[in-house]
Design an enzyme around this catalytic site. Structure first.
Site, short mmCIF file in Angstrom:
data_model
loop_
_atom_site.label_atom_id
_atom_site.label_comp_id
_atom_site.label_asym_id
_atom_site.label_seq_id
_atom_site.Cartn_x
_atom_site.Cartn_y
_atom_site.Cartn_z
N LYS A 238 0.79 -1.29 0.16
CA LYS A 238 -0.01 -0.07 -0.05
C LYS A 238 0.64 1.17 0.07
O LYS A 238 0.81 2.22 -0.82
CB LYS A 238 -0.93 -0.12 1.23
CG LYS A 238 -1.78 1.35 1.15
CD LYS A 238 -2.43 1.46 2.88
CE LYS A 238 -1.21 1.73 3.76
NZ LYS A 238 -1.88 2.25 5.12
N THR A 239 1.97 1.49 0.99
CA THR A 239 2.54 2.58 1.00
C THR A 239 3.41 2.72 -0.18
O THR A 239 3.47 4.02 -0.54
CB THR A 239 3.53 2.28 2.41
OG1 THR A 239 2.60 2.16 3.20
CG2 THR A 239 4.32 3.66 2.34
N GLN B 269 -10.01 -4.43 7.40
CA GLN B 269 -8.94 -3.98 8.50
C GLN B 269 -9.43 -2.79 9.57
O GLN B 269 -8.75 -2.39 10.10
CB GLN B 269 -7.42 -3.81 8.17
CG GLN B 269 -6.91 -4.93 7.65
CD GLN B 269 -5.41 -4.69 7.26
OE1 GLN B 269 -4.48 -4.58 8.24
NE2 GLN B 269 -5.16 -4.48 6.17
N ARG C 181 -0.88 -10.66 10.41
CA ARG C 181 0.62 -10.28 10.96
C ARG C 181 1.84 -11.05 10.84
O ARG C 181 2.96 -11.01 10.81
CB ARG C 181 0.46 -9.81 12.52
CG ARG C 181 -0.61 -8.86 12.76
CD ARG C 181 -0.41 -7.52 12.11
NE ARG C 181 -1.45 -7.56 11.10
CZ ARG C 181 -1.42 -6.78 9.91
NH1 ARG C 181 -0.40 -5.82 9.89
NH2 ARG C 181 -2.32 -6.74 9.04
N ASP D 247 -5.04 8.30 3.34
CA ASP D 247 -4.69 7.15 3.80
C ASP D 247 -5.46 6.38 5.12
O ASP D 247 -6.09 7.25 5.61
CB ASP D 247 -3.22 7.09 4.33
CG ASP D 247 -2.50 5.60 4.51
OD1 ASP D 247 -3.08 4.82 4.05
OD2 ASP D 247 -1.37 5.65 5.30
N GLU D 248 -5.45 5.03 5.27
CA GLU D 248 -6.26 4.39 6.18
C GLU D 248 -7.61 5.01 6.34
O GLU D 248 -8.19 5.42 7.55
CB GLU D 248 -5.50 4.45 7.76
CG GLU D 248 -4.07 4.21 7.64
CD GLU D 248 -4.21 2.70 7.72
OE1 GLU D 248 -5.02 1.78 7.52
OE2 GLU D 248 -2.79 1.97 7.81
#
Length: 681
Positions: A33-34, A242, A588, A211-212
């Site tokens: 994503k980043t 998420q 994770r 973002d997010e």
């Protein structure tokens, strides 16, 4: 720039090079994503778009800094960097220019949470300052003014809070102060009241990226709408699977309904996962597929099959913790770095058994985003009470608990008692046991004298019970002192009560295993547990699932996979958000994942037999009889049945993503519930 674009996969490239119009980038866990959004930012600038017209909003300063650095490294020529900051930093910059539109000076001071509580405390309410602060925050984020709050309040406590909100708001304005919530609420208020300014700001920022996005609340969404009022060039990045912060105001509808709120939205799904093995991703995909309120995507592995996920079945939390400690020692002996290993749990109370097992095994660990079990305020309070009951001369512990729960015994009163006790060469408790009622009233006043005598009698009574029967002691202790009730009133009361229950359960177990031991023996045992110090830089991480978001580990253990612990169940629990937490936990893990459940664990202060978590079956890791019910359709007037609220009548039906939300009247109480959680009566 082309070389950089060629490093992206097809979906990433499409997301990075789509410029105009609204775009929703659904970025799955570990999907790069980043890398994608920083490339998009660099691409915009490389096209010649003025950096001053680009606004990127994030949730942390760390994320903002990292993105800006990575984007600028991709650009050959030096430029003035675009504005990339948190929502609250943007609000601060905006207010510095425009707060005068509210008749206020721009030399305002921002107050922190402690300052906020101190101001609230000065209004001398009998309600906990943290509770009042939390409610005021909710009012501000819902754009409810003090006057509206007062008008809407029905229950006595909410009337008190609404009135304190009015006084608090007036205090901030009089002293030109701004709190954290004002950094969003005041800019929205200014833009709402000034259409020309709203258009001017919107034209200034022609390209907006968020973002997010799944973590945005209602107010942040409304603010974004204002910033987009003259154009539709908004790119939001996030993952509906998420969205795990509903409890603190995040509204999953913002991302689920984005395609309906903006015209001609382009949706790009980043589904290739570069983090986890195929078997880990299969479990994550299986689990999250049981959620109905989602836009739908499936993580695709780019790594190999990997090892099978291990499911541990233990008798109790002690066996669970010892087995995990043994496995971690084996990993470290094989050369695995301690910082590549983590243990996750749904609620903080479960950290106790892990902390103790790791201390005994000599495993260096760090508790991330939480306080160690024996250092938590509610546990220190409980232990301090036990110390004073076992030893009335322990004035260090007495000072901590003499006004907890609140009894109106302040610092000045305590100092008077301390001085009087010194004069008599006795302890404070000895003084209170020997002093006449009349002399005590003269020393501390009538009201405080009555409170202190009752407090002393309670301690004496509990001391007698402890000597007579430690089996009865803990029940009587809670009945007389009421620590659970006190902590239940705080905003984070659920976690604090869970910790107290864990402690009470541990106490009961200790007495069963050591029937001859005294209260003092138990306290001495605790001192050995809680005084362990860890040394060394590399450490195994222990943390809640919430704290783990954004992190990744080669070897991951998730404990407490039982109904009531993970998922949490009961009134107020959102099973879909619990499932999203499960999805976050699983994703994770990079190489090896171990999930653990036990037969018995302390539940509400007593050892209880527990059912395996439904998530183990839904993830395809154990056989399960649970089937997904097909969604029924309901209409206004239908009678329905809910397992907790009973029979009710549907009075409204509305769409909530791919699900239907019902407004149901349960005997005069109206509740909004997803259709999948009720059946026909």
């Amino acid at each position: 720039m082309q070389k950089i674009l060629d490093q992206l996969n097809e979906a990433q490239k499409e997301a990075a090079t789509t410029i105009d119009g609204p775009i929703l980038i659904l970025a799955g866990a570990g999907s790069g994503k980043t890398k994608t959004i920083t490339t998009r930012l660099a691409y915009l600038i490389d096209l010649g778009i003025d950096p001053a017209s680009i606004l990127t909003l994030t949730f942390t300063n760390k994320a903002a800094k990292e993105m800006q650095q990575r984007a600028l490294q991709m650009i050959d020529h030096a430029i003035y960097p675009p504005l990339l900051c948190t929502f609250h930093k943007f609000g601060l910059l905006f207010l510095k220019f425009y707060i005068n539109r509210l008749g206020r000076d721009n030399n305002f001071v921002i107050i922190d949470t402690d300052d906020k509580k101190r101001i609230i405390k000065s209004f001398k309410s009998d309600l906990p300052p943290s509770l009042i602060a939390s409610e005021i925050s909710k009012y501000k984020n819902s754009l409810v003014s003090p006057e509206e709050a007062i008008e809407a309040a029905r229950l006595p406590n909410f009337k008190k809070i609404a009135n304190i909100y009015r006084r608090y708001d007036a205090y901030l304005q009089e002293n030109n102060l701004v709190d954290f919530d004002d950094l969003l609420a005041l800019p929205y208020k200014i833009l709402q009241n000034d259409e020309n300014l709203c258009h001017e700001i919107s034209k200034k920022y022609q390209y907006i990226m968020v973002d997010e996005f799944q973590d945005t609340n209602e107010l942040q969404y409304l603010l974004l709408q204002k910033l987009c009022s003259t154009h539709n060039n908004i790119c939001v990045v996030g993952d509906d699977d998420q969205s795990i912060y509903g409890w603190r105001g995040a509204n999953i509808k913002n991302i689920l309904e984005f395609p309906e709120k903006f015209e001609n939205v382009k949706i790009v799904k980043l589904e290739k996962n570069y983090r986890s093995t195929k078997k880990i991703l299969e479990a994550a995909n299986n689990l999250i597929s049981h959620n109905r309120s989602r836009l739908g995507k499936k993580l695709e592995a780019t790594l190999d099959e990997g090892k099978d996920i291990e499911v541990l079945h233990c008798n109790d939390e002690q066996e669970e913790a010892n087995l995990i400690a043994k496995k971690i020692i084996s990993l470290i002996n094989r050369g695995v770095r301690a910082d590549e290993i983590a243990v996750l749990f749904r609620i903080n109370a479960l950290s106790r058994s892990i902390e103790e097992a790791f201390s005994k095994a000599g495993i260096n660990f760090k508790l991330v985003g939480a306080i160690r079990f024996y250092e938590r305020a509610e546990i220190k309070d409980t232990i301090s009470y036990l110390r004073v009951i076992a030893n009335p001369h322990d004035e260090f512990s007495l000072k901590r608990i003499i006004n907890k729960p609140k009894r109106g015994i302040g610092k000045a009163t305590y100092e008077k008692l301390q001085n009087a006790a010194k004069e008599q060469n006795s302890s404070i408790i000895q003084l209170l046991q020997s002093i006449s009622k009349k002399d005590l009233q003269a020393l501390v006043g009538t009201k405080n004298a009555k409170t202190l005598l009752e407090f002393t009698q309670n301690l004496q009574y509990l001391q007698e019970i402890a000597e007579e029967s430690l089996y009865r002691f803990i029940d009587e202790f809670e009945r007389v002192i009421g620590l659970r009730k006190y902590y239940a009133s705080l905003p984070d009361g659920f976690e604090r009560i869970a910790n107290i229950d864990e402690f009470y359960g541990m106490f009961r177990d200790y007495i069963k295993q050591n029937p001859e031991n005294s209260l003092e023996d138990f306290i001495n045992e605790l001192s050995l547990e809680s005084d362990q110090d860890q040394i060394g830089s590399e450490a195994v991480s222990i943390m809640s699932v919430h704290a783990s978001k954004g992190l990744e580990f080669e070897h991951l253990f998730v404990i407490g996979l039982e109904e009531g612990f993970f998922p949490l169940t009961g009134d107020g629990c959102d099973i879909e958000e619990e499932r999203r937490l499960g999805y976050v936990a699983i994703t994770r893990a990079k190489k090896e994942l171990t999930l653990s459940h036990v037969k018995t664990r302390f539940y509400k202060g007593r050892r209880a037999h527990l059912e395996k978590s439904r998530f183990l079956g839904e993830a395809g890791l154990i056989p399960t009889s649970i089937k997904i019910e097909k969604r029924a359709t309901f209409k206004k007037g239908d009678l329905v049945k809910h397992k907790l609220f009973g029979i009710g009548r549907v009075i409204g039906v509305s769409k909530a993503g791919r699900e239907f939300k019902l407004t149901i009247n349960f005997g005069g109480n109206q509740r909004e519930i997803l259709a999948s959680f009720v059946e026909r009566a």
